[in-house]
Structure formats: C-alpha cells, structure tokens
Design an enzyme around this catalytic site. Sequence first.
Site, PDB file in Angstrom:
ATOM      1  N   ILE A 113      -1.191   0.284   2.482  1.00 19.47           N
ATOM      2  CA  ILE A 113      -0.149   0.481   1.478  1.00 19.47           C
ATOM      3  C   ILE A 113       0.458   1.782   2.014  1.00 19.47           C
ATOM      4  O   ILE A 113       1.389   2.468   1.610  1.00 19.47           O
ATOM      5  CB  ILE A 113      -0.117   0.384  -0.315  1.00 19.47           C
ATOM      6  CG1 ILE A 113      -1.376   1.530  -0.560  1.00 19.47           C
ATOM      7  CG2 ILE A 113      -0.485  -0.959  -0.259  1.00 19.47           C
ATOM      8  CD1 ILE A 113      -1.952   1.142  -1.237  1.00 19.47           C
ATOM      9  N   HIS A 131       0.385  -6.384   0.805  1.00 12.24           N
ATOM     10  CA  HIS A 131      -0.063  -5.928   0.167  1.00 12.24           C
ATOM     11  C   HIS A 131       1.012  -4.781  -0.566  1.00 12.24           C
ATOM     12  O   HIS A 131       0.550  -4.343  -1.298  1.00 12.24           O
ATOM     13  CB  HIS A 131      -1.298  -5.208   0.100  1.00 12.24           C
ATOM     14  CG  HIS A 131      -2.476  -5.839   0.184  1.00 12.24           C
ATOM     15  ND1 HIS A 131      -4.343  -5.550   0.100  1.00 12.24           N
ATOM     16  CD2 HIS A 131      -2.744  -7.770  -0.046  1.00 12.24           C
ATOM     17  CE1 HIS A 131      -4.633  -7.201   0.008  1.00 12.24           C
ATOM     18  NE2 HIS A 131      -4.071  -7.987  -0.172  1.00 12.24           N
ATOM     19  N   THR A 247     -11.217  -3.607   8.188  1.00 14.53           N
ATOM     20  CA  THR A 247     -11.329  -4.359   6.859  1.00 14.53           C
ATOM     21  C   THR A 247     -12.747  -4.817   6.793  1.00 14.53           C
ATOM     22  O   THR A 247     -13.130  -5.859   7.991  1.00 14.53           O
ATOM     23  CB  THR A 247     -10.345  -5.532   6.767  1.00 14.53           C
ATOM     24  OG1 THR A 247     -10.061  -6.069   6.091  1.00 14.53           O
ATOM     25  CG2 THR A 247      -9.867  -6.306   7.538  1.00 14.53           C
TER      26      THR A 247
END
Length: 311
Positions: A113, A131, A247
């Site tokens: 983000i 997201h 991730t």
Amino acid sequence: RPKLPQYNTIDDAVRLLRESRNIIVLTGAGISTSLGIPDFRSKDTGLYSKLEHLGLSDPQEVFDISVFRENPKIFFSIAKDILPTEKKWSPTHGFIRLLQDKGKLLTNYTQNIDNIEANAGVLPEKIVQCHGSFATATCVKCQFKVTGDEIFGEIKKGNVPECTACQKRIAEESLKSQGLKRKRSSNGQQKDRKISDDSSDEDYEIPTPGVMKPDITFFGEDLPDEFGERLVHQDREKADLVIVIGTSLKVAPVAEVPGILPRNVPQIYISRTPVSHTDFDIDLLGDCDVVVSELCRRAGWDLKHHMIPDD
Ligand code: OAD
C-alpha cells in the site's frame, strides 16, 4: 501444483526472464524493507511484532474492518508509521520497471500500500494494487472521497481524520435548526437555548462526522474488482512467467494466485523465507535486491540505469 522439472537453477531463471514476454510479478512487503519500511510478519522487525501495546488478541486486527468501525483510533495510532514517504524505491522496484521497459511486464500485482512502484516509474496500467492504497480515502458514513494527501496531516499527528463533507452538512443543519429556535425565541419563548438544555431534544443524538478511511483493503473487505477481473479474464491466459517477490503468501485471495495460473507457466519465488504451502519451480532465497541484481547481471541487463530518477 506439481513442479515443472525443466526449471531448477538461477540460470534457468535467467533464461526464462530473457525468453518471456508476459511476466506476472506478484509482490509483497519484502520488496520495500530495504527502504526502511517494515514488512508485516518477519519475526522481531515486522509490523505485527511491534503492536503488542495495542492490546489486540491478534495484531492483524489493526487492519480488521469491524475493529476499525468500532474504534478507528487503533488503526490511526499506527497509520503514521506506514504512510508512503519520500520518492524513493528499491532495486527490486527498479527491476519491475526494467521488465516494463523491456516490454515484458504483463502486470505487477502488488499487495503493498506504499505506492512505491509508481515512484520507480511503473505505469498505473501495469499495476494492480490488490490491497488498495493510501492514494485516496473514503468517508465511512457518506462515502465522500478525498485524495490521501488531504488527510496525511491528520494521520501524521496520530489523529482520526474526519469527513469535511459531513462536517459541512452538520454545520449547515445546526445553523438551520438554530435559525428555527431563534424564531421560536423571538416569539417570546426561550432565548439562546443550547440543544443539550432542551428537554424536548432528550433523544437527540449529536451528529458526528464520519471517519475518513484510507482506501486500503482491510480484512473483511472485498479486494478491488480489478484484481479478479484482470487476473482471471485477461492475464491468466497471457502469462508466460510468474515471479513472486517478498511475500509470505499468507493472505487470501492473493495467496491463491500461483495456484490458479495454468500449470505450464513457470513460477519463480524470490524471498528471504521459503513458503511451504506452495511449490515454486525455482526458489531464489535471499535478499530480493541482491537476487534481482544478480539475475540482471547474468542476463546482461543494466539495472543501475533503472535506479536513476527520470527527471
Ligand atoms: P509479510 O510480512 O507477510 O511477508 C514478507 C516476506 O518478505 C517474508 O517472507 C519476508 O521474509 C520477506 N522479506 C522481507 N524483507 C525482504 C528482503 N529484503 N528481501 C527478500 N525478502 C524479504 O508481508 P506480505 O506477504 O506482503 O495486508 O503480507 C501480505 C498482507 O498481509 C499485506 O498486504 C497486509 C498484511 O496483513 C493488509 O494489510 C490487508
């Protein structure tokens, strides 16, 4: 997902990079840690390891939409620490930009983000912010939208940003009702009454403005429509290589992406920590900036050039 036996080594990865034309790059918080932005789940350094003081049963609740609705102060007490900062980017962001410049980037699906892909010059049409982002914010009451920087000042102070449209409406309504009361008082009744002094207003709830929620996707909220639409109806058929970087793949539905892509599309995983719940064809474990730099070196690509600002 069974592994494709022909791909194993870093040189196989380099060959795939060279040959592929439509690469999906799926990224997470690990690509921004070299810029001093913490990831979420790394032991001791991740954001979730630093939230004990909030007294939540699970630190992920800080991004839970029902917790936010109940008490937005919890999220805004940490929001200042995850706000996008200056215009910097990491070699890994530069690598994604390089793939774009070489005409090889199909889509960068990012869970981040921080909006840093844009700093590196990755084009908006090449990015899906799975997201959401801090780029905009929406009032939880009236859905009024503002750009993120309109509320950054309040966020930086640790305050809960309130909706200016709600504030305006409340002020107008209050003026209107005061006008009515003044009329009544000029009819010889009461003068200058406050709403709370008025017994007829006993059930009257003082209106409060809505809270501005940054348009990041909280647990319990849907992902932006573009995520599923683009992945399933466009990229699934086109992709010829998938590179997953930085991730832990712990959060659905993004975690399911590798599994829904066709089996014949090779998948590379670049991160410090291996994942056990999905099998990648090639695991390149280590610091992602180091790994992508080595991939570029072996491919004969100039990553440095992509680290220089455009202007
Ligand atoms: P995580 O913190 O879960 O995972 C980051 C991964 O990157 C870990 O595997 C780290 O080992 C690795 N890593 C960290 N720094 C690295 C580096 N310099 N080089 C290579 N690897 C590195 O973060 P995400 O997977 O992005 O969602 O988390 C997914 C979602 O969970 C986030 O988008 C966020 C969070 O809850 C929401 O807030 C909705």
